[in-house]
Design an enzyme around this catalytic site. Structure first.
Site, PDB file in Angstrom:
ATOM      1  N   HIS A  85      41.566  35.638  43.962  1.00 31.35           N
ATOM      2  CA  HIS A  85      42.218  36.699  43.182  1.00 31.35           C
ATOM      3  C   HIS A  85      42.962  37.631  44.129  1.00 31.35           C
ATOM      4  CE1 HIS A  85      39.073  39.722  44.120  1.00 31.35           C
ATOM      5  NE2 HIS A  85      38.174  38.781  43.879  1.00 31.35           N
ATOM      6  N   ASP A  87      43.789  40.838  43.387  1.00 31.15           N
ATOM      7  CA  ASP A  87      43.492  42.255  43.176  1.00 31.15           C
ATOM      8  C   ASP A  87      42.271  42.688  43.977  1.00 31.15           C
ATOM      9  OD1 ASP A  87      42.078  40.489  41.413  1.00 31.15           O
ATOM     10  OD2 ASP A  87      41.394  42.208  40.252  1.00 31.15           O
ATOM     11  N   ASP A 117      36.854  40.569  50.010  1.00 29.65           N
ATOM     12  CA  ASP A 117      36.946  40.260  48.567  1.00 29.65           C
ATOM     13  C   ASP A 117      38.337  40.575  48.061  1.00 29.65           C
ATOM     14  OD1 ASP A 117      36.317  39.702  45.967  1.00 29.65           O
ATOM     15  OD2 ASP A 117      35.123  41.493  45.650  1.00 29.65           O
ATOM     16  N   GLU A 149      41.021  39.863  38.422  1.00 30.99           N
ATOM     17  CA  GLU A 149      39.643  39.354  38.431  1.00 30.99           C
ATOM     18  C   GLU A 149      38.635  40.493  38.384  1.00 30.99           C
ATOM     19  OE1 GLU A 149      35.750  38.093  39.854  1.00 30.99           O
ATOM     20  OE2 GLU A 149      37.052  39.512  40.866  1.00 30.99           O
ATOM     21  N   GLU A 150      38.958  41.592  39.062  1.00 31.60           N
ATOM     22  CA  GLU A 150      37.996  42.686  39.188  1.00 31.60           C
ATOM     23  C   GLU A 150      37.898  43.544  37.928  1.00 31.60           C
ATOM     24  OE1 GLU A 150      35.971  42.799  41.527  1.00 31.60           O
ATOM     25  OE2 GLU A 150      36.863  42.070  43.387  1.00 31.60           O
ATOM     26  N   GLU A 174      35.480  33.613  46.859  1.00 30.50           N
ATOM     27  CA  GLU A 174      34.750  34.885  46.766  1.00 30.50           C
ATOM     28  C   GLU A 174      33.767  34.994  47.927  1.00 30.50           C
ATOM     29  OE1 GLU A 174      35.183  37.310  44.732  1.00 30.50           O
ATOM     30  OE2 GLU A 174      36.046  36.531  42.877  1.00 30.50           O
ATOM     31  N   HIS A 361      33.275  45.460  47.783  1.00 29.95           N
ATOM     32  CA  HIS A 361      33.200  46.668  46.955  1.00 29.95           C
ATOM     33  C   HIS A 361      32.570  47.842  47.709  1.00 29.95           C
ATOM     34  CE1 HIS A 361      33.291  44.075  43.004  1.00 29.95           C
ATOM     35  NE2 HIS A 361      34.050  43.583  43.968  1.00 29.95           N
TER      36      HIS A 361
HETATM   37 ZN    ZN Z   1      36.141  39.068  44.254  1.00 28.15          ZN
END
Ligand code: ZN
Length: 390
Positions: A85, A87, A117, A149-150, A174, A361
């Site tokens: 992803h 984003d 990520d 995705e997030e 991921e 994150h």
């Molecule tokens: Zn991710």
């Protein structure tokens, strides 16, 4: 060809410097199109056939500037999809020691928002694709980059709906610390709203108490939770049953007023075999049943669309290849991924990437430099086995 494509670290620096936060909160959400355009240019230079697929804002809760990218090298049946992803999650700049948008090398690590990520994986895919001769491939090599995705998984959702993705096997990069992950639960977050009628507390007959109703709803949900746990046991997970968490409740205003409104939010983690829509319908039925016969008005609905579980067979060719190439046993994770949507397209899908899940994150997110070589080796091995071999 390919002379203008930056080296891995330089590519990652450019990806990190291009903000692409996705968030359910509209003021934080940004387009991912600039990241897709960067990737598209480089992949085209490397000889891939690139297709940028803009996503209709109708499919992204009205957010413009979102797109998926599908780039293909070589032809034939089968083939390998390397997916990531584009984003990132929002960030708290006050808690970062480094600039989130400036790739910074320190302590044997590359710091920056999205390094783990998962812009780091996309940069590594670019590096792995460099120099692969499309004419020598028996099965296509596909690079997939998705949007949102997030937040809503809109990119993967649209892809699953519209189809047209070549390939038979798929690795989603991921952050798993290179552990091949073939299994995860599904996730739903749902809201239950009860509307009654306010009135003076001294006479219950003057109103309809929504808190009284929610008490019954919560009892019913806790009983349902037990039933689900009995029906869907699966020892492959650390928590071997589906969970239902009563997470947030809001209702009423004063002790001496009958409560007119009450809202409860819950989180459900689904086992493989549990369907999102069926579970949502069952939830609505349980709630209605709990307050049947009362004049309370009931509304239930999703806080987001929900993600199904992933359950790729552990004896599949891709899982076995990744176990062999990484030296790790296949496992499960506690987060949801785009995996189920790619599985729905007929791809044998495994999640495996160089980032460390603990870093995702988080402030000062990083990709360890010593993960770069092993990841490129694994990607090279996959391309040999799934694109070059007969
Ligand atoms: Zn991710």
């Amino acid at each position: 060809m390919g002379t203008h494509v930056p080296a891995m670290q330089e590519a990652l620096a450019a990806l990190v410097a291009t903000p692409s936060v996705s968030s359910a909160q509209p003021h934080l959400d940004q387009p991912n199109r600039p990241v897709v355009d960067l990737l598209a240019g480089w992949l085209e230079d490397l000889g891939l056939t690139v297709e940028v697929r803009p996503i209709d804002p109708e499919d992204t809760h009205g957010r413009p500037g979102k797109a998926n990218l599908v780039a293909t090298l070589g032809q034939g049946d089968g083939g390998l999809v390397l997916a990531g992803h584009t984003d990132t999650v929002p960030f708290d700049s006050g808690r970062w020691r480094h600039d989130p948008f400036k790739l910074t090398e320190a302590d044997g690590r590359l710091y920056g928002l999205g390094t783990a990520d998962m812009k780091g994986f996309l940069a590594l895919v670019l590096e792995a694709v460099r120099g692969v001769d499309g004419a020598a491939l028996r099965h296509p090599l596909v690079v997939l980059a998705t949007a949102d995705e997030e937040s809503s998984m809109a990119g993967a959702r649209v892809l699953a709906r519209d189809g047209g993705l070549p390939g038979r096997y798929c690795v989603i990069g991921e952050p798993t610390s290179m552990v091949p992950v073939h299994l995860h639960k599904g996730i739903m977050m749902e809201r239950i709203h009860l509307t009654g009628r306010s009135g003076h507390s001294s006479d219950p007959g003057l109103g309809v108490n929504a808190l009284d109703g929610m008490y019954r709803v919560m009892g019913a949900l806790m009983a349902w939770r037990e039933e689900l746990a009995e029906r869907h046991r699966d020892g492959r997970f650390k928590v071997p049953y589906p969970t239902l968490n009563l997470g947030h409740i809001r209702g009423g205003d004063n002790p001496n007023r009958i409560c007119a409104e009450c809202e409860l939010s819950i989180d459900l983690r689904l086992m493989p075999g549990m369907d999102v829509d069926e579970t949502r319908a069952a939830l609505a039925a349980r709630v209605r049943e709990a307050v049947a016969g009362s004049p309370l008005e009931v509304r239930t609905g999703p806080l987001f669309e929900g993600v199904p579980a992933m359950d790729t067979p552990a004896d599949g060719a891709l899982v076995r290849a990744l176990v062999d190439l990484t030296g790790h046993r296949a496992g499960s994770v506690t987060f949801g991924t785009e995996g189920p949507y790619l599985t729905a397209l007929g791809l044998e899908t495994v999640v495996m990437g160089p980032g460390d899940l603990r870093e995702a994150h988080q402030p000062d997110e990083y990709l360890a430099l010593d993960r770069i070589g092993p990841t490129l080796d694994v990607l090279g091995g996959l391309i040999d086995r799934f694109c070059r071999a007969p």
